[in-house]
Design a protein around this motif. Structure first.
Motif: not given
Length: 110
Positions: A34-35, A40-43, A49-50
């Motif tokens: 999911g992360l 990928a969606r947020e680029g 992100l983690i």
């Protein structure tokens, strides 16, 4: 960055190995898969992100192992769509030992 997944209170959790026996617990609850989709969606890079979802909470790595709460590094919501495989070959000489040579491959090219 060593990212792991584990179960805590019946929920899928993500953590980052911070030392020999310490895991920094992420606030994320959608697992590594999911992360990765979110990154990928947020680029943004997955690592960034983690790190942005890090919490102050820590758990002991050995406790996860002892309590059998450690999961594979990545899981998919539909297990039929996920396959993790490897060759088991960890160094250059391994392929030569793992795959025996037939008489035809022993011939020197002319």
């Amino acid at each position: 960055m060593r990212v792991i997944q584990f179960i805590e209170d019946g929920q899928l959790c993500v953590g980052v190995v911070a030392g020999d026996d310490e895991i920094e617990v992420s606030s994320a609850r959608e697992g590594v898969y999911g992360l990765a989709l979110q990154a990928a969606r947020e680029g943004v890079p997955l690592e960034a992100l983690i790190r942005s979802l890090a919490s102050d909470r820590r758990v002991r790595y050995q406790a996860l192992v002892d309590e059998r709460r450690l999961l594979p590094p990545v899981t998919h919501p539909d297990a039929a769509r996920m396959l993790i495989s490897g060759t088991g070959l960890t160094h250059l000489a391994a392929p030569r030992r793992a795959m025996p040579c037939t008489p035809s491959c022993r011939k020197t090219p002319t």
